[in-house]
Structure formats: C-alpha cells, structure tokens
Design a protein around this motif. Structure first.
Motif, PDB file in Angstrom:
ATOM      1  N   PHE A 107       0.764  -1.339   0.348  1.00  0.00           N
ATOM      2  CA  PHE A 107      -0.340   0.055  -0.100  1.00  0.00           C
ATOM      3  C   PHE A 107       0.664   1.296  -0.123  1.00  0.00           C
ATOM      4  O   PHE A 107       0.667   2.128  -0.670  1.00  0.00           O
ATOM      5  N   PHE A 108       1.908   0.998   0.896  1.00  0.00           N
ATOM      6  CA  PHE A 108       2.971   2.330   1.176  1.00  0.00           C
ATOM      7  C   PHE A 108       3.679   2.933  -0.514  1.00  0.00           C
ATOM      8  O   PHE A 108       4.163   3.831  -0.600  1.00  0.00           O
ATOM      9  N   SER A 109       4.045   1.172  -0.959  1.00  0.00           N
ATOM     10  CA  SER A 109       4.845   1.160  -1.636  1.00  0.00           C
ATOM     11  C   SER A 109       4.321   1.889  -3.465  1.00  0.00           C
ATOM     12  O   SER A 109       4.486   2.622  -4.000  1.00  0.00           O
ATOM     13  N   VAL A 161      -4.908  -1.899 -12.378  1.00  0.00           N
ATOM     14  CA  VAL A 161      -5.663  -2.578 -11.259  1.00  0.00           C
ATOM     15  C   VAL A 161      -5.332  -2.364  -9.705  1.00  0.00           C
ATOM     16  O   VAL A 161      -4.476  -3.745 -10.446  1.00  0.00           O
ATOM     17  N   ALA A 162      -5.154  -1.956  -9.198  1.00  0.00           N
ATOM     18  CA  ALA A 162      -4.950  -2.091  -7.495  1.00  0.00           C
ATOM     19  C   ALA A 162      -5.139  -3.359  -7.161  1.00  0.00           C
ATOM     20  O   ALA A 162      -3.898  -4.158  -6.743  1.00  0.00           O
ATOM     21  N   ILE A 163      -6.438  -3.448  -6.991  1.00  0.00           N
ATOM     22  CA  ILE A 163      -6.951  -5.170  -6.535  1.00  0.00           C
ATOM     23  C   ILE A 163      -6.178  -5.949  -7.275  1.00  0.00           C
ATOM     24  O   ILE A 163      -5.663  -7.295  -6.156  1.00  0.00           O
ATOM     25  N   PRO A 164      -6.066  -6.238  -8.895  1.00  0.00           N
ATOM     26  CA  PRO A 164      -5.417  -7.597  -8.862  1.00  0.00           C
ATOM     27  C   PRO A 164      -3.653  -7.512  -8.662  1.00  0.00           C
ATOM     28  O   PRO A 164      -3.232  -8.560  -9.114  1.00  0.00           O
ATOM     29  N   VAL A 165      -2.723  -6.510  -8.706  1.00  0.00           N
ATOM     30  CA  VAL A 165      -1.929  -5.991  -8.819  1.00  0.00           C
ATOM     31  C   VAL A 165      -1.394  -6.431  -7.027  1.00  0.00           C
ATOM     32  O   VAL A 165      -0.293  -7.467  -7.186  1.00  0.00           O
ATOM     33  N   TYR A 166      -2.479  -6.194  -6.031  1.00  0.00           N
ATOM     34  CA  TYR A 166      -1.936  -6.703  -5.322  1.00  0.00           C
ATOM     35  C   TYR A 166      -2.237  -8.614  -5.134  1.00  0.00           C
ATOM     36  O   TYR A 166      -0.901  -8.681  -4.054  1.00  0.00           O
ATOM     37  N   ILE A 167      -2.749  -8.631  -5.248  1.00  0.00           N
ATOM     38  CA  ILE A 167      -3.430 -10.171  -5.101  1.00  0.00           C
ATOM     39  C   ILE A 167      -1.897 -10.702  -6.168  1.00  0.00           C
ATOM     40  O   ILE A 167      -1.642 -11.890  -5.396  1.00  0.00           O
ATOM     41  N   ILE A 200      -1.448 -16.205   2.316  1.00  0.00           N
ATOM     42  CA  ILE A 200      -2.205 -16.134   1.356  1.00  0.00           C
ATOM     43  C   ILE A 200      -3.866 -15.615   0.971  1.00  0.00           C
ATOM     44  O   ILE A 200      -4.083 -14.487   1.120  1.00  0.00           O
ATOM     45  N   ILE A 201      -4.071 -16.479   1.918  1.00  0.00           N
ATOM     46  CA  ILE A 201      -5.599 -16.158   3.126  1.00  0.00           C
ATOM     47  C   ILE A 201      -5.365 -14.787   3.774  1.00  0.00           C
ATOM     48  O   ILE A 201      -6.510 -14.190   3.271  1.00  0.00           O
ATOM     49  N   THR A 202      -4.782 -15.075   4.758  1.00  0.00           N
ATOM     50  CA  THR A 202      -4.580 -13.490   5.093  1.00  0.00           C
ATOM     51  C   THR A 202      -4.435 -11.984   4.827  1.00  0.00           C
ATOM     52  O   THR A 202      -5.142 -11.413   4.876  1.00  0.00           O
ATOM     53  N   ASP A 203      -3.701 -12.585   3.766  1.00  0.00           N
ATOM     54  CA  ASP A 203      -3.140 -10.745   3.161  1.00  0.00           C
ATOM     55  C   ASP A 203      -4.695 -10.636   2.295  1.00  0.00           C
ATOM     56  O   ASP A 203      -4.941  -9.704   2.121  1.00  0.00           O
ATOM     57  N   LEU A 204      -4.898 -11.477   2.099  1.00  0.00           N
ATOM     58  CA  LEU A 204      -6.549 -11.330   1.148  1.00  0.00           C
ATOM     59  C   LEU A 204      -7.358 -11.088   2.212  1.00  0.00           C
ATOM     60  O   LEU A 204      -8.317  -9.574   1.274  1.00  0.00           O
TER      61      LEU A 204
END
Length: 218
Positions: A107-109, A161-167, A200-204
């Motif tokens: 998020f910060f980067s 798009v942010a969400i696919p990049v985060y995943i 992965i589940i935790t970060d999601l």
C-alpha cells in the motif's frame, strides 16, 4: 511519655483509586498539638482526571495532525499499530506470520513511495521481530530482499488496477519465500505449503477488510 489515644481520625478515601490520604491522630490531653502518626503514600486524587485529560490532548493532537499532515499521520499510525501486532505475533510464537506487513508495505509503495515502504518493513516487521526474541540472520535477510523486490516491482505497476496487482504481489512474495525456505534453508515442504496457503488467505483478508473500511468512510 504521653500516652496518645485516638481522638479524631480524618480519613480521605477515594473508592476509584482506593487511596488513603492520611490518618491524623490527636491526643485527648493535648488537643492543640496535632500529631501526624501515620502518613500513607498514595496516588494523587486527581490522577484519573489527569489521565483523561492526557488522552483528550493526545487525540486532539492526532486529529489536528491528521487534518494538516494526513499522509504522514496515517503512515505513522499504521506503522505503530502494525509493529505492535508483529511484536505480539512473534512474542506468543504463532506458527504462521499473520501480520499485515506485506499488505501495508505494498500500500505504501503504491500510494506513497518505495522509501516509505522500506522504512515500514524495517520498523513494523524486522525491529518488532527482533525485540520479541527473533534474530536477524540469513533467512531474515532473504525474506527482506524478496519483500523489498516485490515492492520495487509494485511501484512500476501503479498504472494498473490495484486489486489484481495486490493479489499478484501476494502470490509472488509468498511463492518465492516458500521456495527459498525449502531449497535454500531445508525447511519442511509440507509446512511451507501450509504457510503459503495461510499467508495468502491472511493477506487477502487484510486487502478486502481494508477496502470495506474505505467504503465506510468514503
């Protein structure tokens, strides 16, 4: 020696703090001579009010800082909260890392800079882990390099798009982390596979919880 008897007892008792102010004993024969026989060390009577005032001042400063230095205040607030979470995660020796360090570093980067992400990883991930009894060794350095590399790549994907990049970053970070643990540090493959799934589940969960909070305030 004059034998003293209790003439009057002045008792100041605070039921909240359970404090005795002082006990004054006065001689029957010498009523004019005030003798302090017992002095009990106590807490100040207004400590509760002072504590409340300190909290109000803190929240007032935080609110003003958030108005005028919103990004910095948010960065500092999240860093402190996550560092406490990381400390307790390692202090109670959980079998998996459940801290939101990866999510907020991404998020910060993305929203701030790579510089903010770097310091966030240090102060919210590595330092609390060491303070909780961990050690900065080769494995820690490896995981740090993986996480920093993922954040470095994240900076150049801001236009997507942010969400696919985060995943994608979650998968990338945990995959190379588990791969290194198995082939470089001889970790148990089954344990690392479970660790991969849990993280992965935790970060999601953190990602979608953060999006839910944003919808409440925006």
């Amino acid at each position: 020696m004059i034998k003293l008897s209790i003439y009057k007892c002045l008792l100041f008792f605070n039921t909240q703090q359970q404090d005795f102010r002082m006990i004054l004993l006065l001689s029957k024969k010498h009523k004019n001579n005030l003798k302090i026989i017992c002095l009990v060390k106590t807490k100040p009577i207004f400590k509760k009010k002072s504590l409340l005032s300190n909290y109000l001042i803190f929240f007032l400063i935080f609110f003003i800082s958030f108005l005028f230095l919103r990004k910095f205040t948010l960065f500092l607030f999240i860093t402190i909260i996550v560092s406490m979470f990381t400390y307790f995660n390692y202090h109670i020796k959980l079998p998996f890392d459940l801290s939101p360090v990866l999510f907020f570093s991404l998020f910060f980067s993305r929203e701030y800079s790579l510089f903010h992400s770097f310091f966030f990883i240090i102060f919210s991930g590595i330092i609390p882990m060491i303070l909780a009894g961990g050690s900065f060794d080769v494995t820690t350095l490896y995981y740090f390099c993986i996480r920093f590399s993922v954040n470095f790549l994240n900076v150049y994907l801001r236009s997507f798009v942010a969400i696919p990049v985060y995943i994608f970053m979650f998968l990338l970070d945990h995959f190379f982390g588990s791969l290194g643990a198995v082939f470089l540090f001889s970790s148990n493959p089954i344990k690392e596979f479970l660790n991969l799934i849990v993280q992965i589940i935790t970060d999601l969960f953190y990602l979608f919880a953060f999006l839910w909070v944003l919808r409440l305030f925006i």
